[in-house]
Each structure stands twice: as C-alpha cells, then as structure tokens.
Design a protein around this motif. Structure first.
Motif, PDB file in Angstrom:
ATOM      1  N   PRO A 172      -3.642  -4.154   2.802  1.00 12.39           N
ATOM      2  CA  PRO A 172      -4.258  -2.895   2.361  1.00 12.39           C
ATOM      3  C   PRO A 172      -3.412  -2.161   1.324  1.00 12.39           C
ATOM      4  O   PRO A 172      -3.945  -1.543   0.399  1.00 12.39           O
ATOM      5  CB  PRO A 172      -4.366  -2.083   3.657  1.00 12.39           C
ATOM      6  CG  PRO A 172      -4.417  -3.113   4.743  1.00 12.39           C
ATOM      7  CD  PRO A 172      -3.524  -4.218   4.278  1.00 12.39           C
ATOM      8  N   THR A 173      -2.080  -2.233   1.471  1.00 18.39           N
ATOM      9  CA  THR A 173      -1.190  -1.544   0.521  1.00 18.39           C
ATOM     10  C   THR A 173      -1.258  -2.189  -0.861  1.00 18.39           C
ATOM     11  O   THR A 173      -1.317  -1.496  -1.879  1.00 18.39           O
ATOM     12  CB  THR A 173       0.260  -1.563   1.040  1.00 18.39           C
ATOM     13  OG1 THR A 173       0.275  -1.158   2.407  1.00 18.39           O
ATOM     14  CG2 THR A 173       1.128  -0.617   0.231  1.00 18.39           C
ATOM     15  N   ALA A 174      -1.247  -3.530  -0.905  1.00 14.20           N
ATOM     16  CA  ALA A 174      -1.330  -4.237  -2.188  1.00 14.20           C
ATOM     17  C   ALA A 174      -2.669  -3.969  -2.866  1.00 14.20           C
ATOM     18  O   ALA A 174      -2.743  -3.807  -4.093  1.00 14.20           O
ATOM     19  CB  ALA A 174      -1.135  -5.732  -1.968  1.00 14.20           C
ATOM     20  N   ILE A 175      -3.729  -3.911  -2.079  1.00 12.47           N
ATOM     21  CA  ILE A 175      -5.060  -3.620  -2.617  1.00 12.47           C
ATOM     22  C   ILE A 175      -5.086  -2.225  -3.230  1.00 12.47           C
ATOM     23  O   ILE A 175      -5.573  -2.022  -4.352  1.00 12.47           O
ATOM     24  CB  ILE A 175      -6.128  -3.750  -1.504  1.00 12.47           C
ATOM     25  CG1 ILE A 175      -6.282  -5.231  -1.110  1.00 12.47           C
ATOM     26  CG2 ILE A 175      -7.469  -3.167  -1.947  1.00 12.47           C
ATOM     27  CD1 ILE A 175      -7.105  -5.449   0.149  1.00 12.47           C
ATOM     28  N   GLU A 176      -4.527  -1.265  -2.503  1.00 12.18           N
ATOM     29  CA  GLU A 176      -4.487   0.116  -2.992  1.00 12.18           C
ATOM     30  C   GLU A 176      -3.657   0.228  -4.268  1.00 12.18           C
ATOM     31  O   GLU A 176      -4.012   0.960  -5.196  1.00 12.18           O
ATOM     32  CB  GLU A 176      -3.911   1.029  -1.908  1.00 12.18           C
ATOM     33  CG  GLU A 176      -3.904   2.502  -2.285  1.00 12.18           C
ATOM     34  CD  GLU A 176      -3.230   3.371  -1.242  1.00 12.18           C
ATOM     35  OE1 GLU A 176      -3.105   4.586  -1.502  1.00 12.18           O
ATOM     36  OE2 GLU A 176      -2.830   2.853  -0.189  1.00 12.18           O
ATOM     37  N   MET A 177      -2.554  -0.514  -4.339  1.00 11.20           N
ATOM     38  CA  MET A 177      -1.681  -0.458  -5.504  1.00 11.20           C
ATOM     39  C   MET A 177      -2.403  -0.927  -6.765  1.00 11.20           C
ATOM     40  O   MET A 177      -2.365  -0.254  -7.807  1.00 11.20           O
ATOM     41  CB  MET A 177      -0.442  -1.318  -5.277  1.00 11.20           C
ATOM     42  CG  MET A 177       0.511  -1.342  -6.475  1.00 11.20           C
ATOM     43  SD  MET A 177       1.751  -2.647  -6.342  1.00 11.20           S
ATOM     44  CE  MET A 177       0.725  -4.119  -6.543  1.00 11.20           C
ATOM     45  N   SER A 301       1.022   8.664  -7.073  1.00  8.08           N
ATOM     46  CA  SER A 301      -0.152   9.199  -6.365  1.00  8.08           C
ATOM     47  C   SER A 301      -0.336   8.527  -5.011  1.00  8.08           C
ATOM     48  O   SER A 301      -0.907   9.117  -4.087  1.00  8.08           O
ATOM     49  CB  SER A 301      -1.415   9.020  -7.212  1.00  8.08           C
ATOM     50  OG  SER A 301      -1.667   7.631  -7.432  1.00  8.08           O
ATOM     51  N   MET A 302       0.157   7.279  -4.870  1.00  5.25           N
ATOM     52  CA  MET A 302       0.042   6.569  -3.591  1.00  5.25           C
ATOM     53  C   MET A 302       0.856   7.256  -2.509  1.00  5.25           C
ATOM     54  O   MET A 302       0.394   7.436  -1.377  1.00  5.25           O
ATOM     55  CB  MET A 302       0.488   5.113  -3.743  1.00  5.25           C
ATOM     56  CG  MET A 302      -0.483   4.226  -4.489  1.00  5.25           C
ATOM     57  SD  MET A 302       0.101   2.505  -4.602  1.00  5.25           S
ATOM     58  CE  MET A 302       0.048   2.002  -2.871  1.00  5.25           C
ATOM     59  N   LEU A 303       2.078   7.665  -2.851  1.00  7.84           N
ATOM     60  CA  LEU A 303       2.917   8.344  -1.868  1.00  7.84           C
ATOM     61  C   LEU A 303       2.372   9.738  -1.543  1.00  7.84           C
ATOM     62  O   LEU A 303       2.440  10.187  -0.401  1.00  7.84           O
ATOM     63  CB  LEU A 303       4.351   8.446  -2.375  1.00  7.84           C
ATOM     64  CG  LEU A 303       5.263   7.245  -2.101  1.00  7.84           C
ATOM     65  CD1 LEU A 303       6.654   7.495  -2.658  1.00  7.84           C
ATOM     66  CD2 LEU A 303       5.349   6.939  -0.611  1.00  7.84           C
TER      67      LEU A 303
END
Length: 324
Positions: A172-177, A301-303
C-alpha cells in the motif's frame, strides 16, 4: 520361531528405525536468482548453520520463486508448511503493519543512518512485531536504494511519471508513493515483471541496482533514473510454528548464522551495486541522476497525510528520522 525369520525381522526393524544422527532440515524459499547477492548471503548462512551444528541442522534453499511468490511464501510460513523465506519489508507490511514505515520516501539520510535504525531498538521492534502473525523476523538484508527505470523515457522529475504505468510491489505504501509522484501504480509479482515489461503491460518499474541487473530488466528498460526514493530492506523470516519446535541450540545456530550472514551480505551488496551500474551502462542503459529534492518535496504530502490517519506510524517515522 525360526532363527532365520527372527534375524530378518530384526534387520527390517533396524532399517525402519529413524537415524538419530540424521540432520533436521529447514526449507528456505525466495524469489531471487542464484546470482543475486542476497541469495549468496543465504547460501553463506546455510554453510554456517551446517558447520555450527556439525551437520545436525541444514537449510535447503529454493531460489527463483520455485515454491511461490513472496506473498505465497509468507502464507506458507504462517501455516508451518515452509520454514523460512526472504521477502521485501514492503510485502511483509501486509502481515505486520508497522513495517509500512520503512517504505516512506527519503526516510533515511544515508546508509549509515539506515543501518543504525535496522540494528537498533526500532529495527528490532519492527522485526518482532510480526510474531503475532506467525512470522519471526531474523535479520534485515540490505536491499540498497530503489529508483525508477523505464522503457521509453527518462524520469528526471516527478512530473515525468505522469500517465506511466509503473510496476510496484504488493505494498500500500509503494502504491501511494507512485500515485503521489503522478504515476499509475501497477502491482505485479517479481517473477512476472520481465514479461509484463516486454508486452507493455507496464511502462517501467522501480527497484535497486543489483535487482535491475540480475533480473535482466535492462534488456527492456533503457532508462535508469537514480532518484533513490526509498530504501526498503529485505527481511529473513522464519515460521514461528517451525521456530517453536526447535531446540535452544538450533535457535542459537540459526541466530548466529543470520547475524554473520548479514555482515557478509553488506559487503556483497556494495560490490554488486558497482558491478550492476557498470554492466547496465555497457548494455546501453542511459543512467541519469535527477535532483532528489524535487521528489522529496513531492513526497512530503505522504507524511502529512500519515499524521492525520495514523498518528502511531507518523511518530515512528519521526523517531527514525531523529536516530543519530
């Protein structure tokens, strides 16, 4: 009873009796090729286990996804059908949520900072967090820094990813990135990626240098952009079902061998990165060094979003950033 019959029966009983000196064997499966430095480190570890145990404990290694994908191998560990596996922390985050933090872009200042986190209290805490999911983390193997590589165009700034289908791990993190950078993330298993690139299912992918080289993805993708957006380690894990059945001496042999193999793997990794860069350049890959600050600014923006939806994980990321 006839003496001859008694003798024959005795022989049959002896032949059926288990050999008390026979080695206890643990299967270790992973998705990498046999030339990959992480595989070489696991072979080194298997040799150490055999030596430390005087042959009483052995590791059988099954590389190249012979026993399934990373996710499938983890599922086999959870039911005890497989002993050990090596997976990316990004895949393991599906089973141990706190590991998601390691997939956030530009989390580490440099390699020294990264290794201090892995070897310190935070790293150990993250490894132990998967035990409630029947997965015991033994060690982190260095997987370097991940960068983008593409078929038709270089990635010099985040906007260059706009409209591109980029293979990512089941994370999920890689997808969001990739979404944050403007690309279209497409989860595909590692073993299927070469064909997916050839057939145009995806326009590119992201990974570290040795994996880009050993997978031969450079034959299809002629643009490598060393933006080094994430540093996601590999994790060597053992099934807690298998671990709990081991004697204390066997646990000690495995733990010590994993620690020694990790030191050896760091050396192999540095050599592999240099070789990979030289070889892909020889093969005609255009290597670029984009301004990382452009990607880092975009990823902030992710953090910020993480602070709103998961305060615990946000604070963990802040702790990691502060490690000296």
């Amino acid at each position: 009873m006839n003496i001859r019959i008694i003798f024959i029966c005795s022989l049959l009983l002896l032949s059926c009796e288990p050999d008390k000196k026979a080695a206890n064997s643990i299967k270790l499966a992973h998705g990498l090729g046999v030339t990959h430095p992480v595989h070489e480190a696991m072979v080194y570890m298997a040799d150490l286990v055999a030596k430390k145990s005087d042959g009483k404990l052995t590791l059988e290694i099954y590389p190249s996804s012979q026993l399934g994908s990373e996710k499938q191998c983890l599922e086999l560990l959870q039911i005890g059908s497989l002993g050990m596996t090596k997976v990316s922390a990004a895949v393991m985050e599906n089973f141990s949520p706190d590991l998601r933090v390691l997939g956030y872009p530009y989390l580490f200042r440099d390699d020294e900072h990264r290794f201090k986190v892995y070897d310190g209290a935070i790293g150990k805490q993250l490894l132990s967090g998967s035990e409630k999911y029947w997965l015991k983390g033994l060690t982190y193997f260095d997987a370097g820094n991940r960068s983008f590589y593409t078929k038709n165009t270089p990635i010099d700034k985040p906007e260059d990813l706009q409209g591109l289908k980029v293979r990512v791990m089941q994370s999920p993190t890689a997808i969001e990135m990739v979404k944050t950078f403007g690309g279209s993330p497409t989860p595909i298993s590692w073993g299927e990626l070469y064909t997916a690139l050839q057939q145009g299912v995806v326009d590119g992918a992201e990974n570290n240098l040795p994996s880009f080289y050993s997978s031969k993805h450079y034959e299809v993708c002629k643009f490598l952009s060393l933006d080094e957006h994430t540093s996601v380690p590999d994790i060597l894990a053992i099934s807690t079902i298998v671990w709990d059945k081991l004697k204390d001496s066997e646990k000690k042999w495995i733990t010590e061998a994993a620690e020694e193999a990790t030191v050896y793997q760091h050396k192999l990794w540095k050599e592999a990165e240099q070789e990979a860069l030289e070889e892909v350049e020889k093969a005609g890959v255009e290597v670029s060094y984009p301004d990382k600050s452009l990607f880092e600014e975009k990823s902030e923006s992710m953090l910020k979003a993480l602070k709103e939806k998961d305060e615990h994980l946000y604070q963990l990321a802040q702790q990691i950033k502060k490690v000296k």
